[in-house]
Design a protein around this motif. Structure first.
Motif, PDB file in Angstrom:
ATOM      1  N   LEU A   1       0.725  -1.207  -0.014  1.00 53.14           N
ATOM      2  CA  LEU A   1       0.124   0.049   0.243  1.00 53.14           C
ATOM      3  C   LEU A   1       0.781   1.298  -0.131  1.00 53.14           C
ATOM      4  O   LEU A   1       2.045   1.353   0.216  1.00 53.14           O
ATOM      5  CB  LEU A   1      -0.944  -0.038   1.114  1.00 53.14           C
ATOM      6  CG  LEU A   1      -0.340  -0.122   2.713  1.00 53.14           C
ATOM      7  CD1 LEU A   1       0.137   1.190   3.210  1.00 53.14           C
ATOM      8  CD2 LEU A   1      -1.322  -0.986   3.645  1.00 53.14           C
ATOM      9  N   SER A   2       0.091   2.516  -0.285  1.00 57.79           N
ATOM     10  CA  SER A   2       0.944   3.692  -0.339  1.00 57.79           C
ATOM     11  C   SER A   2      -0.277   4.871  -0.185  1.00 57.79           C
ATOM     12  O   SER A   2      -1.335   4.735  -0.542  1.00 57.79           O
ATOM     13  CB  SER A   2       1.729   3.827  -1.499  1.00 57.79           C
ATOM     14  OG  SER A   2       1.032   3.813  -2.717  1.00 57.79           O
ATOM     15  N   ILE A   3       0.183   5.898   0.073  1.00 55.25           N
ATOM     16  CA  ILE A   3      -0.601   7.164   0.264  1.00 55.25           C
ATOM     17  C   ILE A   3       0.086   8.264  -0.328  1.00 55.25           C
ATOM     18  O   ILE A   3       1.144   8.725  -0.116  1.00 55.25           O
ATOM     19  CB  ILE A   3      -0.951   7.524   1.688  1.00 55.25           C
ATOM     20  CG1 ILE A   3      -1.908   8.741   1.552  1.00 55.25           C
ATOM     21  CG2 ILE A   3       0.052   7.433   2.344  1.00 55.25           C
ATOM     22  CD1 ILE A   3      -3.312   8.651   1.101  1.00 55.25           C
ATOM     23  N   TYR A   4      -0.406   9.015  -1.326  1.00 57.77           N
ATOM     24  CA  TYR A   4       0.208  10.221  -2.184  1.00 57.77           C
ATOM     25  C   TYR A   4      -0.534  11.394  -1.683  1.00 57.77           C
ATOM     26  O   TYR A   4      -1.890  11.435  -1.578  1.00 57.77           O
ATOM     27  CB  TYR A   4       0.038   9.682  -3.652  1.00 57.77           C
ATOM     28  CG  TYR A   4       0.338  11.153  -4.377  1.00 57.77           C
ATOM     29  CD1 TYR A   4       1.803  11.471  -4.583  1.00 57.77           C
ATOM     30  CD2 TYR A   4      -0.471  12.191  -4.568  1.00 57.77           C
ATOM     31  CE1 TYR A   4       2.045  12.647  -5.425  1.00 57.77           C
ATOM     32  CE2 TYR A   4      -0.233  13.382  -5.277  1.00 57.77           C
ATOM     33  CZ  TYR A   4       1.034  13.636  -5.716  1.00 57.77           C
ATOM     34  OH  TYR A   4       1.271  14.594  -6.297  1.00 57.77           O
TER      35      TYR A   4
ATOM     36  N   LYS B   1       6.540  13.742   8.956  1.00 57.63           N
ATOM     37  CA  LYS B   1       5.954  13.636   7.783  1.00 57.63           C
ATOM     38  C   LYS B   1       5.424  12.331   7.398  1.00 57.63           C
ATOM     39  O   LYS B   1       4.257  11.998   6.885  1.00 57.63           O
ATOM     40  CB  LYS B   1       6.745  13.928   6.681  1.00 57.63           C
ATOM     41  CG  LYS B   1       6.285  13.697   5.125  1.00 57.63           C
ATOM     42  CD  LYS B   1       4.852  14.674   4.954  1.00 57.63           C
ATOM     43  CE  LYS B   1       5.265  16.178   4.650  1.00 57.63           C
ATOM     44  NZ  LYS B   1       3.977  16.866   4.357  1.00 57.63           N
ATOM     45  N   LEU B   2       6.024  11.263   7.702  1.00 53.37           N
ATOM     46  CA  LEU B   2       5.665   9.700   7.521  1.00 53.37           C
ATOM     47  C   LEU B   2       4.384   9.663   8.498  1.00 53.37           C
ATOM     48  O   LEU B   2       3.552   9.045   8.027  1.00 53.37           O
ATOM     49  CB  LEU B   2       6.615   8.732   8.114  1.00 53.37           C
ATOM     50  CG  LEU B   2       6.419   7.357   7.998  1.00 53.37           C
ATOM     51  CD1 LEU B   2       5.972   6.858   6.533  1.00 53.37           C
ATOM     52  CD2 LEU B   2       7.569   6.425   8.490  1.00 53.37           C
ATOM     53  N   ARG B   3       4.338   9.891   9.793  1.00 49.96           N
ATOM     54  CA  ARG B   3       3.036   9.834  10.672  1.00 49.96           C
ATOM     55  C   ARG B   3       1.844  10.609  10.178  1.00 49.96           C
ATOM     56  O   ARG B   3       0.710  10.206  10.190  1.00 49.96           O
ATOM     57  CB  ARG B   3       3.726  10.389  12.120  1.00 49.96           C
ATOM     58  CG  ARG B   3       4.427   9.405  13.111  1.00 49.96           C
ATOM     59  CD  ARG B   3       4.599   9.808  14.302  1.00 49.96           C
ATOM     60  NE  ARG B   3       5.212  11.006  14.553  1.00 49.96           N
ATOM     61  CZ  ARG B   3       6.259  11.353  14.674  1.00 49.96           C
ATOM     62  NH1 ARG B   3       7.313   9.938  14.785  1.00 49.96           N
ATOM     63  NH2 ARG B   3       6.991  12.188  14.924  1.00 49.96           N
ATOM     64  N   GLU B   4       2.034  11.801   9.595  1.00 52.75           N
ATOM     65  CA  GLU B   4       1.253  12.526   8.853  1.00 52.75           C
ATOM     66  C   GLU B   4       0.386  11.759   7.600  1.00 52.75           C
ATOM     67  O   GLU B   4      -0.652  11.808   7.731  1.00 52.75           O
ATOM     68  CB  GLU B   4       1.790  14.004   8.256  1.00 52.75           C
ATOM     69  CG  GLU B   4       0.645  14.741   7.308  1.00 52.75           C
ATOM     70  CD  GLU B   4       1.343  15.789   6.644  1.00 52.75           C
ATOM     71  OE1 GLU B   4       0.775  16.220   5.653  1.00 52.75           O
ATOM     72  OE2 GLU B   4       2.488  16.310   7.132  1.00 52.75           O
ATOM     73  N   LEU B   5       1.297  11.299   7.120  1.00 52.83           N
ATOM     74  CA  LEU B   5       0.782  10.393   5.875  1.00 52.83           C
ATOM     75  C   LEU B   5       0.239   9.074   6.061  1.00 52.83           C
ATOM     76  O   LEU B   5      -1.057   8.562   5.547  1.00 52.83           O
ATOM     77  CB  LEU B   5       1.893  10.244   4.788  1.00 52.83           C
ATOM     78  CG  LEU B   5       2.602  11.415   4.148  1.00 52.83           C
ATOM     79  CD1 LEU B   5       3.454  10.990   3.021  1.00 52.83           C
ATOM     80  CD2 LEU B   5       1.422  12.096   2.966  1.00 52.83           C
TER      81      LEU B   5
ATOM     82  N   ASP C   1      -4.681   5.948   6.812  1.00 53.03           N
ATOM     83  CA  ASP C   1      -5.854   5.458   7.675  1.00 53.03           C
ATOM     84  C   ASP C   1      -7.283   5.892   7.422  1.00 53.03           C
ATOM     85  O   ASP C   1      -8.290   5.364   7.339  1.00 53.03           O
ATOM     86  CB  ASP C   1      -5.483   5.686   8.879  1.00 53.03           C
ATOM     87  CG  ASP C   1      -6.325   4.739  10.048  1.00 53.03           C
ATOM     88  OD1 ASP C   1      -6.428   3.555   9.773  1.00 53.03           O
ATOM     89  OD2 ASP C   1      -6.777   5.272  10.997  1.00 53.03           O
ATOM     90  N   GLN C   2      -7.224   7.300   7.275  1.00 54.09           N
ATOM     91  CA  GLN C   2      -8.464   8.029   6.960  1.00 54.09           C
ATOM     92  C   GLN C   2      -9.189   7.544   5.398  1.00 54.09           C
ATOM     93  O   GLN C   2     -10.403   7.521   5.531  1.00 54.09           O
ATOM     94  CB  GLN C   2      -8.241   9.613   6.838  1.00 54.09           C
ATOM     95  CG  GLN C   2      -9.475  10.435   6.746  1.00 54.09           C
ATOM     96  CD  GLN C   2      -8.846  12.151   6.478  1.00 54.09           C
ATOM     97  OE1 GLN C   2      -8.227  12.499   7.228  1.00 54.09           O
ATOM     98  NE2 GLN C   2      -9.533  12.693   5.720  1.00 54.09           N
TER      99      GLN C   2
ATOM    100  N   VAL D   1     -11.043  -0.209   2.476  1.00 52.67           N
ATOM    101  CA  VAL D   1      -9.870  -0.809   2.396  1.00 52.67           C
ATOM    102  C   VAL D   1      -9.694  -1.820   3.628  1.00 52.67           C
ATOM    103  O   VAL D   1      -9.220  -2.816   3.059  1.00 52.67           O
ATOM    104  CB  VAL D   1      -8.518   0.238   2.282  1.00 52.67           C
ATOM    105  CG1 VAL D   1      -7.446  -0.553   2.117  1.00 52.67           C
ATOM    106  CG2 VAL D   1      -8.810   1.089   1.050  1.00 52.67           C
ATOM    107  N   TYR D   2     -10.298  -1.248   4.473  1.00 52.86           N
ATOM    108  CA  TYR D   2     -10.198  -2.705   5.693  1.00 52.86           C
ATOM    109  C   TYR D   2     -11.349  -3.423   5.754  1.00 52.86           C
ATOM    110  O   TYR D   2     -12.494  -2.942   5.139  1.00 52.86           O
ATOM    111  CB  TYR D   2     -10.156  -1.860   6.794  1.00 52.86           C
ATOM    112  CG  TYR D   2      -9.006  -0.672   7.084  1.00 52.86           C
ATOM    113  CD1 TYR D   2      -7.549  -1.235   6.829  1.00 52.86           C
ATOM    114  CD2 TYR D   2      -9.077   0.430   7.797  1.00 52.86           C
ATOM    115  CE1 TYR D   2      -6.465  -0.318   7.123  1.00 52.86           C
ATOM    116  CE2 TYR D   2      -7.998   0.956   8.158  1.00 52.86           C
ATOM    117  CZ  TYR D   2      -6.734   0.873   7.670  1.00 52.86           C
ATOM    118  OH  TYR D   2      -5.575   1.669   7.687  1.00 52.86           O
ATOM    119  N   PRO D   3     -10.981  -4.644   6.166  1.00 50.31           N
ATOM    120  CA  PRO D   3      -9.644  -5.173   6.480  1.00 50.31           C
ATOM    121  C   PRO D   3      -8.757  -5.513   5.518  1.00 50.31           C
ATOM    122  O   PRO D   3      -9.142  -6.056   4.314  1.00 50.31           O
ATOM    123  CB  PRO D   3     -10.252  -6.793   7.396  1.00 50.31           C
ATOM    124  CG  PRO D   3     -11.575  -6.730   6.521  1.00 50.31           C
ATOM    125  CD  PRO D   3     -12.129  -5.639   6.213  1.00 50.31           C
ATOM    126  N   LEU D   4      -7.459  -5.403   5.768  1.00 52.79           N
ATOM    127  CA  LEU D   4      -6.426  -5.633   4.987  1.00 52.79           C
ATOM    128  C   LEU D   4      -6.415  -7.318   4.575  1.00 52.79           C
ATOM    129  O   LEU D   4      -6.550  -7.875   5.478  1.00 52.79           O
ATOM    130  CB  LEU D   4      -4.958  -5.258   5.247  1.00 52.79           C
ATOM    131  CG  LEU D   4      -4.800  -3.782   5.471  1.00 52.79           C
ATOM    132  CD1 LEU D   4      -3.440  -3.588   6.016  1.00 52.79           C
ATOM    133  CD2 LEU D   4      -5.063  -3.051   4.113  1.00 52.79           C
TER     134      LEU D   4
END
Length: 779
Positions: free
Chosen positions: A512-515, A573-577, A582-583, A590-593
């Motif tokens: 997974l990833s978040i942009y 920055k990592l914690r922010e993303l 999660d949001q 998306v959950y449950p993975l």
């Protein structure tokens, strides 16, 4: 109601034909005509039964290539010749920062609905469905498809090629069909339902009817192009002013890589330089084209990819030919796409057509493993024996005798300048695919480059804005939910406009990833690599705890191909993303993975799912692909029940596979016969005495205890007439295969339609007695 009855009476009296009323277009309009005693004294009232498109509305063509990397085509700096795609790009716009979901079905769901893939309930491949909103593969009707939306705007709608969105258990002649292409807004469909098909012997459906085109000598690409042109010709010849929406999803360049020899010969020797040199050449070409930063640097070689210079001469020769075949496959696909585009130009429709070409539903595929794949027999070999077998099979690669995929080194090269590959939703190599947008009437700049961030869910809203079409609030009685993509139309005239799609999550099988605003946080996931899983396999086949996955952080504004991990330097920055992911994950189902180990994938690849007993009746079509029961790797019993009147009856009771591999129960010369053929061996037995009359059970018990390599017995097959055993045979792992490797060799009841399993009869050798049913029971 009275007014409708009066209209109906008028229609019947005059013999006029009126198109049926669509449910969503039945407004309660007052009848303002005049009904006299005769037609001469009457004034009819015209009701608009079907919506009309706006005057001058453009045609729309979407083309989606399968399993293609960013750096494959000449249109984006690659070495695979694609002159027709290149022509569209040179006369339209190249979008260089465009993204897919990293794998097949999810990308298609996001493309066709304009929503995120989990939001459309297709969080993973259709065979991996589980009963959670993000993964059940039942696309909600509240999230209308492009075909449904454009049909509401007066468009004719056609889908061709790969679908891969119908829940697997509904992929049969019995339906239900409301989640087939024609159930989701397409007037016509011509193509195949699962994730892949043989290019020479495709599993084809038209609308909801299974087609039998054998013996076939034409490539699937040609069949698709011919049908696309026919659909357009028929529609325009009846109503030239009505626009159409054509969705072409090629089987190319997904494996099997298959193409005619004359196309392969064009690439002879052109990849002898190897995959390392390919990457070096391509990144420089991409810089010159202006589609990547001028200071771009190649990332390190992907894990598992060997340095080309360290390979033996035999390995180099074997591996280079795989890329020759792949390139030929892609170039030929481009040729057939060109035929469709040229036809539009021939009939003066091209200038008023919006064309979006997405070069890959994900990054290049790693399915070819270290050495490339050809056939189950060759794929099982190890070391130099495998290389020798590949060289000996050189002339078979690309033909209908092969099921070819190139080695992972070429997949990595085709993804230049990015890391990793298909399935890796945590990387640009898995998700970044080029997109070409062409529309002469609406795009004045020729050959422009656009770097705005885009996602596959942006294509539908972009299309609607360019076509000046509306997103209906209600489709077929279902209130529509908003699109989740962002129109890219703003970038057409504003080359330097800031990106409007600023947040996007990705997730496939735990990777997974978040942009967000140029920053990207991501983490891979180590899983069993059963079917297009993550790039790091766990040999045990057990799921790895998601909490053990390691997050990474990249500033794509400065490091577009993810070479410098900033997670340790910028934990804030990592914690922010992470919080943003999660949001988004909670918002979009998306959950449950889940990863591929959370589901029995093979059982999910058939309409019969995991049922313990299947009953088939005489007269059923040949069952191929996901329509066929599964046999390999499991124990099962086949019980063919028939009424024998004279004992002279003959023919096939049950057959699977064909001339290359398969099993067959048949009656001949008043005896029961059983044939089992594999690529290495053939086994045959016949009963000693004549078959009895009356109600008879002809039974095969196939017991599989493997897996095991070599010659040690891993199973036994026993044949019975009623309860009397007539013979048995122990088999080794190399003799265990039941299902034929060719897509056209499926399950037959009461005949063997395609290619005979046994040389003791000619197809179809239909059974002349009264076959009641065939029951398959899994043990």
């Amino acid at each position: 109601m009275k007014n409708l009855l009066e209209i109906s009476a008028l229609v019947l009296a005059t013999g006029l034909v009126v198109q049926p009323v669509l449910a969503q277009h039945s407004p309660q309009q007052p009848w303002n005509g005049k009904a006299g005693k005769t037609l001469q004294e009457s004034t009819p009232f015209h009701i608009q039964y079907n919506k009309k498109a706006a005057k001058g509305a453009p045609n729309v063509v979407w083309i989606l290539i399968d399993d293609a990397g960013f750096g494959a085509t000449t249109a984006f700096g690659g070495l695979v010749e694609t002159p027709n795609i290149e022509k569209l790009a040179n006369n339209g716009l190249r979008f260089t920062n465009f993204h897919t979901t990293a794998i097949c079905s999810p990308t298609r769901a996001a493309l066709l609905t304009g929503r995120n893939h989990h939001s459309a309930h297709v969080g993973l491949l259709t065979p991996a469905a589980v009963d959670f909103p993000g993964y059940d593969t039942y696309i909600p009707f509240e999230k209308g498809t492009a075909a449904e939306v454009l049909r509401e705007n007066g468009y004719a709608t056609f889908a061709l090629g790969k679908w891969h969105l119908t829940p697997v258990t509904e992929n049969s002649q019995a339906g239900p069909f409301n989640r087939w292409p024609t159930g989701r807004g397409f007037d016509h469909y011509y193509g195949f339902l699962p994730g892949a098909t043989d290019q020479w012997h495709p599993e084809l459906w038209e609308d909801v009817t299974k087609l039998d085109i054998e013996p076939n000598t034409r490539h699937l690409n040609e069949l698709l192009a011919d049908k696309a042109i026919k659909y357009i010709a028929n529609q325009k010849s009846v109503d030239a002013d009505r626009p159409f929406f054509l969705y072409l999803a090629t089987g190319a360049t997904h494996s099997p890589h298959q193409v005619a020899k004359e196309w392969i010969d064009q690439y002879k020797g052109k990849f002898d330089m190897g995959w390392d040199k390919y990457r070096e050449i391509v990144i420089e070409k991409q810089k010159k084209l202006g589609i990547i930063p001028p200071n771009a640097v190649l990332p390190e070689r992907n894990p598992g990819v060997k340095e080309w210079a360290t390979l033996t001469e035999k390995e180099k020769k074997a591996y280079a030919h795989f890329m020759e075949v792949y390139a030929a496959f892609y170039t030929y696909t481009d040729y057939e796409i060109g035929r469709i585009v040229n036809y539009l130009e021939q009939i003066d429709q091209l200038d008023n057509t919006v064309i979006a070409v997405i070069l890959g539903d994900n990054g290049a595929s790693k399915g070819g493993t270290q050495h490339g794949t050809i056939s189950p027999q060759i794929n099982r070999l190890q070391g130099e024996a495998r290389i020798d077998a590949i060289l000996n099979a050189r002339d078979l690669i690309g033909t209908d005798e092969s099921s070819t995929d190139y080695p992972i080194g070429w997949a990595a090269a085709a993804n230049t300048p990015f890391r990793y590959w298909k399935g890796d939703a945590n990387t640009e190599g898995g998700t970044r695919n080029p997109m070409v947008l062409y529309y002469p009437k609406g795009i004045k700049e020729k050959g422009g480059i656009r770097n705005q961030y885009g996602h596959v869910n942006d294509i539908l809203p972009t299309t609607l804005e360019l076509a000046k079409a509306e997103a209906p609030k209600v489709i077929n009685g279902y209130k529509q939910e908003p699109f989740e993509g962002t129109s890219l139309a703003y970038a057409v005239d504003e080359k330097n406009a800031p990106s409007r799609h600023t947040v996007q999550y990705y997730e496939i099988a735990g990777a997974l990833s978040i942009y967000k605003d140029g920053w990207k946080a991501s983490k891979g996931h180590s899983v069993w690599e059963g079917f297009d899983a993550g790039s790091k396999a766990d040999p045990s086949g057990k799921s790895v705890d998601f909490s053990k996955d390691v997050w990474e952080l990249y500033n794509l504004n400065e490091d577009f191909n993810e070479r410098i991990n900033l997670a340790a330097k910028n934990p804030e920055k990592l914690r922010e993303l992470q919080a943003v992911f999660d949001q988004e994950a909670k918002k979009y189902n998306v959950y449950p993975l889940k990863d591929f180990t959370a589901h029995d994938m093979p059982a999910g690849r058939t309409v019969y799912g995991k049922v313990p007993e299947i009953t088939l009746f005489p007269g059923i079509d040949n069952l191929v692909g996901v329509s066929s029961p599964l046999y390999d790797g499991r124990s099962f019993t086949v019980d063919a029940e028939a009424d024998i009147a004279t004992g002279k009856e003959e023919g096939v009771l049950f057959a699977v596979g064909g001339e290359k591999s398969g099993i067959s129960l048949f009656v001949k010369d008043s005896k029961l016969h059983y044939a089992h053929k594999t690529a290495r061996d053939s086994y045959h037995l016949a009963s000693n005495g004549a078959i009895p009359t009356g109600r008879v059970h002809f039974k095969l018990i196939y017991e599989f205890t493997g897996p095991s390599e070599g010659s040690r017995a891993v199973g036994k097959e026993t044949v019975y007439i009623n309860d009397e055993k007539i013979g048995e045979h122990s088999f080794a792992a190399t003799q265990a295969q039941v299902q034929g490797p060719r897509q056209i060799d499926g399950t037959d009841v009461g005949r063997d339609q395609k290619f005979p399993v046994s040389d003791q009869y000619q197809s179809p050798f239909a059974f002349t007695g009264k076959l009641k049913k065939v029951t398959i029971r899994y043990q």
